[in-house]
Design a protein around this motif. Structure first.
Motif, mmCIF file in Angstrom:
data_model
loop_
_atom_site.group_PDB
_atom_site.id
_atom_site.type_symbol
_atom_site.label_atom_id
_atom_site.label_comp_id
_atom_site.label_asym_id
_atom_site.label_seq_id
_atom_site.Cartn_x
_atom_site.Cartn_y
_atom_site.Cartn_z
ATOM 1 N N LYS A 138 0.844 -1.189 0.000
ATOM 2 C CA LYS A 138 0.000 0.000 0.000
ATOM 3 C C LYS A 138 0.883 1.244 0.000
ATOM 4 C CE LYS A 138 -4.281 -1.639 0.446
ATOM 5 N NZ LYS A 138 -5.433 -1.248 -0.387
ATOM 6 N N LYS A 139 0.587 2.151 -0.887
ATOM 7 C CA LYS A 139 1.346 3.399 -0.922
ATOM 8 C C LYS A 139 0.663 4.417 0.006
ATOM 9 C CE LYS A 139 3.081 2.812 -5.645
ATOM 10 N NZ LYS A 139 3.116 3.378 -7.017
ATOM 11 N N THR A 140 1.346 4.728 1.088
ATOM 12 C CA THR A 140 0.799 5.684 2.042
ATOM 13 C C THR A 140 1.757 6.873 2.165
ATOM 14 O OG1 THR A 140 1.840 4.504 3.881
ATOM 15 C CG2 THR A 140 -0.443 3.948 3.368
ATOM 16 N N GLY A 141 1.189 8.050 2.339
ATOM 17 C CA GLY A 141 1.995 9.254 2.479
ATOM 18 C C GLY A 141 1.491 10.120 3.606
ATOM 19 N N TRP A 142 2.373 10.998 4.058
ATOM 20 C CA TRP A 142 2.019 11.911 5.155
ATOM 21 C C TRP A 142 2.487 13.306 4.782
ATOM 22 C CZ3 TRP A 142 4.821 12.145 10.519
ATOM 23 C CH2 TRP A 142 4.123 13.016 11.366
ATOM 24 N N ILE A 143 1.568 14.249 4.831
ATOM 25 C CA ILE A 143 1.878 15.649 4.579
ATOM 26 C C ILE A 143 1.629 16.435 5.863
ATOM 27 C CG2 ILE A 143 1.315 17.709 3.236
ATOM 28 C CD1 ILE A 143 0.091 15.854 1.112
ATOM 29 N N THR A 144 2.598 17.246 6.281
ATOM 30 C CA THR A 144 2.352 18.184 7.374
ATOM 31 C C THR A 144 2.383 19.590 6.797
ATOM 32 O OG1 THR A 144 4.614 18.669 8.091
ATOM 33 C CG2 THR A 144 3.617 16.616 8.900
ATOM 34 N N VAL A 145 1.492 20.450 7.316
ATOM 35 C CA VAL A 145 1.412 21.836 6.837
ATOM 36 C C VAL A 145 1.546 22.775 8.028
ATOM 37 C CG1 VAL A 145 0.023 23.574 5.657
ATOM 38 C CG2 VAL A 145 -0.083 21.187 4.916
ATOM 39 N N LEU A 146 2.501 23.700 7.943
ATOM 40 C CA LEU A 146 2.662 24.718 8.968
ATOM 41 C C LEU A 146 1.407 25.588 8.996
ATOM 42 C CD1 LEU A 146 4.352 26.369 11.020
ATOM 43 C CD2 LEU A 146 5.254 27.647 9.056
ATOM 44 N N ASN A 147 0.756 25.637 10.151
ATOM 45 C CA ASN A 147 -0.525 26.342 10.256
ATOM 46 C C ASN A 147 -0.401 27.636 11.064
ATOM 47 O OD1 ASN A 147 -3.205 26.330 9.397
ATOM 48 N ND2 ASN A 147 -3.955 25.478 11.323
ATOM 49 N N ASP A 148 0.814 28.185 11.132
ATOM 50 C CA ASP A 148 0.999 29.523 11.673
ATOM 51 C C ASP A 148 2.120 30.217 10.899
ATOM 52 O OD1 ASP A 148 3.438 28.674 12.715
ATOM 53 O OD2 ASP A 148 2.720 28.524 14.775
#
Length: 442
Positions: free
Chosen positions: A364-374
């Motif tokens: 399974k191809k899984t990914g994780w994205i984090t986004v700076l929210n400040d």
């Protein structure tokens, strides 16, 4: 049921139990008893604190209604409440060993005698009050024999708190009907004998299991869950303890079952029962949480396509979310702030989980994205380095100083989550380990 963690304030219990705690007395008083009187002859528990308590509600809050330190090796203690009570199942035990106790079924007017010969509750006996003599025997028999005794006691003691408690146990233990028609009949008759308005329901130690059995009698769906909400809450005064118990359970339980996409049911619960917050059942923090989730439901509904939003990598190279999720079977998108304590606590857990998923499901191809929210990029970079996030996630920031995406996605709070499939469909809006694994395993 992990996510079921909302607290119920102890103070709201007092209007039904009493306006004050029970009095400790060394001698009986004359007059008609409206509450209860428990006379306890103690031996060999010198300097132990004897407690009478209730464990109630879906959050399993404990209320110690009375306690006394036994200062003599042979002492008589009387726990007495002169005011009328709502019948309930109480616990009698020692403060030093809170998981070791006997249960007593108390109704208004109950007069009970107990003998305590040692700290071992297996030696404790009820010598006066046949109902509780029988109840203590029920607590000590193996389950097969206990089931027979349970039904005997249900018939023997109608209209008592014990009857209600054992009725609930029968409901909880009943096997699930084998087909949809039988399930619907069982559901329709669930509260025939005891209505949701019965005040004593709120004080059952098994109310959490009873409500869970109720909502799982029929298949989990938006249509059915809306029926649960209305059947339990409609017609209840918001000042009733039942209202507090039921509405907090339903709100938490919808989150527990979020893998079934109960967004429509959540919106119904919020719009009809939570939004106005009459009687101040919920705190400001809880209302903010509910309102935020409701707004997210409206702006980015489950099963909708995630909006085409552009962010930037650490080097300011532009990248769209679509470019990333289209390469994965599932992509977890996390909006966070490096100064948010919950984010600080949660990120290592998410990092470990996502790494385990890749190892456990290599196909399974899984990914994780984090986004700076400040806006503080310095602390963001320090956070990425400290948590080694660049090894396990694609870390992005906003190129828009106004952060218009926050309004578009309703990601004002930290952290905020979206789980996307390869087509960009929103399949989950929280970090729920169990739900994510179930989706991956489909």
């Amino acid at each position: 049921m992990d996510s079921i963690k909302n607290s119920i304030k102890i103070g709201v219990l007092f209007f039904v139990i009493s306006s004050c705690f029970a009095q400790k007395k060394q001698s009986n008083q004359s007059g008609t008893l409206q509450g209860y009187e428990i006379t306890i002859n103690t031996q060999n528990i010198l300097n132990e604190t004897l407690q009478l308590s209730l464990q109630y509600g879906t959050a399993k809050k404990k209320l110690v209604t009375d306690s006394i330190v036994v200062k003599n090796s042979n002492q008589k203690v009387v726990f007495k409440q002169s005011k009328k009570i709502v019948g309930a199942i109480y616990r009698l035990g020692l403060k030093s060993n809170p998981n070791n106790y006997i249960e007593l079924a108390l109704d208004s007017g109950s007069t009970i005698q107990v003998v305590i010969l040692s700290a071992n509750t297996q030696t404790w006996t009820v010598t006066k009050n046949q109902l509780n003599i029988d109840f203590l025997a029920y607590q000590r028999v193996p389950k097969p024999e206990g089931l027979l005794l349970r039904n005997e006691l249900i018939n023997k003691y109608p209209k008592t708190a014990l009857h209600l408690y054992l009725w609930a146990e029968n409901k909880i233990d009943a096997p699930k009907p084998p087909d949809v028609k039988a399930q619907e009949l069982a559901y329709a008759a669930f509260f025939d004998e005891v209505a949701p308005t019965e005040k004593r329901l709120a004080f059952l130690p098994n109310i959490n299991k009873l409500l869970y059995k109720f909502v799982t009698t029929v298949p989990i769906s938006n249509e059915n869950y809306i029926k649960h909400v209305d059947k339990l809450i409609s017609g209840l005064d918001c000042k009733m303890q039942n209202y507090v118990i039921f509405i907090k359970y339903l709100a938490a339980n919808i989150s527990f079952f979020e893998r079934y996409n109960l967004e429509e049911a959540y919106n119904h619960l919020f719009e009809k029962y939570i939004k106005e917050n009459r009687c101040k059942v919920f705190t400001d923090a809880e209302m903010n949480k509910f309102s935020n989730e409701y707004e997210t439901n409206k702006k980015v509904p489950l099963n909708s396509l995630f909006p085409d939003v552009t962010f930037a990598r650490k080097d300011s190279t532009a990248v769209t979310i679509q470019e990333i999720y289209s390469k994965n079977d599932f992509t977890l998108l996390t909006f966070f702030s490096p100064t948010c304590q919950h984010c600080i606590d949660k990120m290592p857990e998410i990092s470990k989980f996502m790494a385990n998923v890749k190892e456990k499901y290599p196909l399974k191809k899984t990914g994780w994205i984090t986004v700076l929210n400040d806006t503080d990029e310095t602390k963001w970079i320090e956070f990425l380095e400290k948590n080694q996030l660049e090894r396990v996630a694609i870390n992005l920031k906003s190129m828009d100083p106004t952060k218009a995406y926050q309004h578009q996605l309703n990601t004002y709070s930290n952290p905020s989550y979206f789980l996307l499939d390869q087509q960009g469909k929103v399949v989950l809006k929280s970090f729920n380990n169990k739900a994510i694994l179930e989706l991956i395993n489909q």
